[in-house]
Design a protein around this motif. Structure first.
Motif, PDB file in Angstrom:
ATOM      1  N   LEU A  10      25.567 -26.737   5.926  1.00 12.92           N
ATOM      2  CA  LEU A  10      26.447 -26.571   4.778  1.00 12.92           C
ATOM      3  C   LEU A  10      25.936 -25.467   3.853  1.00 12.92           C
ATOM      4  O   LEU A  10      24.738 -25.257   3.735  1.00 12.92           O
ATOM      5  N   TYR A  11      26.871 -24.778   3.199  1.00 11.65           N
ATOM      6  CA  TYR A  11      26.526 -23.718   2.252  1.00 11.65           C
ATOM      7  C   TYR A  11      27.509 -23.771   1.104  1.00 11.65           C
ATOM      8  O   TYR A  11      28.690 -24.016   1.318  1.00 11.65           O
ATOM      9  N   PHE A  17      26.931 -29.472  -2.531  1.00 13.23           N
ATOM     10  CA  PHE A  17      26.311 -29.592  -1.214  1.00 13.23           C
ATOM     11  C   PHE A  17      24.803 -29.724  -1.308  1.00 13.23           C
ATOM     12  O   PHE A  17      24.065 -29.020  -0.643  1.00 13.23           O
ATOM     13  N   SER A  18      24.329 -30.615  -2.134  1.00 10.60           N
ATOM     14  CA  SER A  18      22.902 -30.913  -2.112  1.00 10.60           C
ATOM     15  C   SER A  18      22.613 -31.640  -0.803  1.00 10.60           C
ATOM     16  O   SER A  18      23.519 -32.179  -0.168  1.00 10.60           O
ATOM     17  N   ALA A  19      21.388 -31.659  -0.378  1.00  5.85           N
ATOM     18  CA  ALA A  19      21.051 -32.333   0.870  1.00  5.85           C
ATOM     19  C   ALA A  19      21.431 -33.815   0.797  1.00  5.85           C
ATOM     20  O   ALA A  19      21.965 -34.374   1.749  1.00  5.85           O
ATOM     21  N   GLU A  20      21.197 -34.443  -0.354  1.00  4.36           N
ATOM     22  CA  GLU A  20      21.536 -35.853  -0.504  1.00  4.36           C
ATOM     23  C   GLU A  20      23.050 -36.072  -0.421  1.00  4.36           C
ATOM     24  O   GLU A  20      23.529 -36.995   0.224  1.00  4.36           O
ATOM     25  N   ARG A  21      23.823 -35.210  -1.074  1.00  6.02           N
ATOM     26  CA  ARG A  21      25.285 -35.319  -1.072  1.00  6.02           C
ATOM     27  C   ARG A  21      25.834 -35.090   0.340  1.00  6.02           C
ATOM     28  O   ARG A  21      26.804 -35.709   0.749  1.00  6.02           O
ATOM     29  N   ALA A  22      25.203 -34.210   1.078  1.00  7.56           N
ATOM     30  CA  ALA A  22      25.660 -33.916   2.434  1.00  7.56           C
ATOM     31  C   ALA A  22      25.578 -35.146   3.328  1.00  7.56           C
ATOM     32  O   ALA A  22      26.416 -35.333   4.204  1.00  7.56           O
ATOM     33  N   LEU A  23      24.594 -36.007   3.109  1.00 11.43           N
ATOM     34  CA  LEU A  23      24.504 -37.245   3.887  1.00 11.43           C
ATOM     35  C   LEU A  23      25.747 -38.101   3.682  1.00 11.43           C
ATOM     36  O   LEU A  23      26.218 -38.756   4.604  1.00 11.43           O
ATOM     37  N   GLU A  24      26.283 -38.080   2.468  1.00 12.71           N
ATOM     38  CA  GLU A  24      27.496 -38.847   2.176  1.00 12.71           C
ATOM     39  C   GLU A  24      28.725 -38.180   2.791  1.00 12.71           C
ATOM     40  O   GLU A  24      29.622 -38.858   3.287  1.00 12.71           O
ATOM     41  N   LEU A  25      28.788 -36.852   2.762  1.00  7.08           N
ATOM     42  CA  LEU A  25      29.952 -36.123   3.240  1.00  7.08           C
ATOM     43  C   LEU A  25      30.087 -36.161   4.761  1.00  7.08           C
ATOM     44  O   LEU A  25      31.189 -36.167   5.299  1.00  7.08           O
ATOM     45  N   VAL A  26      28.956 -36.134   5.453  1.00  6.04           N
ATOM     46  CA  VAL A  26      28.956 -36.112   6.916  1.00  6.04           C
ATOM     47  C   VAL A  26      28.054 -37.263   7.380  1.00  6.04           C
ATOM     48  O   VAL A  26      26.913 -37.058   7.762  1.00  6.04           O
ATOM     49  N   PRO A  27      28.585 -38.492   7.360  1.00  5.45           N
ATOM     50  CA  PRO A  27      27.735 -39.665   7.561  1.00  5.45           C
ATOM     51  C   PRO A  27      27.110 -39.805   8.942  1.00  5.45           C
ATOM     52  O   PRO A  27      26.112 -40.499   9.096  1.00  5.45           O
ATOM     53  N   ASP A  28      27.644 -39.129   9.965  1.00  2.00           N
ATOM     54  CA  ASP A  28      27.074 -39.280  11.301  1.00  2.00           C
ATOM     55  C   ASP A  28      26.218 -38.091  11.721  1.00  2.00           C
ATOM     56  O   ASP A  28      25.830 -37.980  12.871  1.00  2.00           O
ATOM     57  N   LEU A  45      16.531 -22.726   3.746  1.00  2.00           N
ATOM     58  CA  LEU A  45      17.162 -23.926   4.283  1.00  2.00           C
ATOM     59  C   LEU A  45      16.521 -25.158   3.663  1.00  2.00           C
ATOM     60  O   LEU A  45      15.315 -25.166   3.397  1.00  2.00           O
ATOM     61  N   SER A  46      17.298 -26.176   3.459  1.00  2.62           N
ATOM     62  CA  SER A  46      16.794 -27.488   3.062  1.00  2.62           C
ATOM     63  C   SER A  46      17.374 -28.490   4.045  1.00  2.62           C
ATOM     64  O   SER A  46      18.535 -28.385   4.424  1.00  2.62           O
TER      65      SER A  46
END
Length: 74
Positions: A10-11, A17-28, A45-46
């Motif tokens: 994600l960019y 698009f924080s790394a933590e938020r990305a876990l919620e957006l793309v759960p699998d 990259l993070s």
């Protein structure tokens, strides 16, 4: 889809698009977020470990290339 499962790249890394938020957006998916900073290897990259969501780390593009199984721009 990689041999390791789904990988989301994600960019840009910010509040949306924080790394933590990305876990919620793309759960699998395992998640890597491209940051605004640059070094000699390309954009920063993070990544976040779904098993340890408080652990954020900084992989290199070369490490990401190995996981994806193809060349990347950096």
């Amino acid at each position: 889809m990689t041999a390791f499962g789904t990988l989301a790249v994600l960019y840009p890394k910010d509040a949306a698009f924080s790394a933590e938020r990305a876990l919620e957006l793309v759960p699998d998916a395992a998640t890597v977020v491209v940051d605004h900073g640059y070094d000699i290897y390309g954009p920063d990259l993070s990544a976040i470990d779904r098993a340890r969501p408080t652990l954020e780390y900084d992989p290199r593009w070369s490490e990401l290339t190995v996981r994806i199984g193809t060349r990347l721009p950096w």
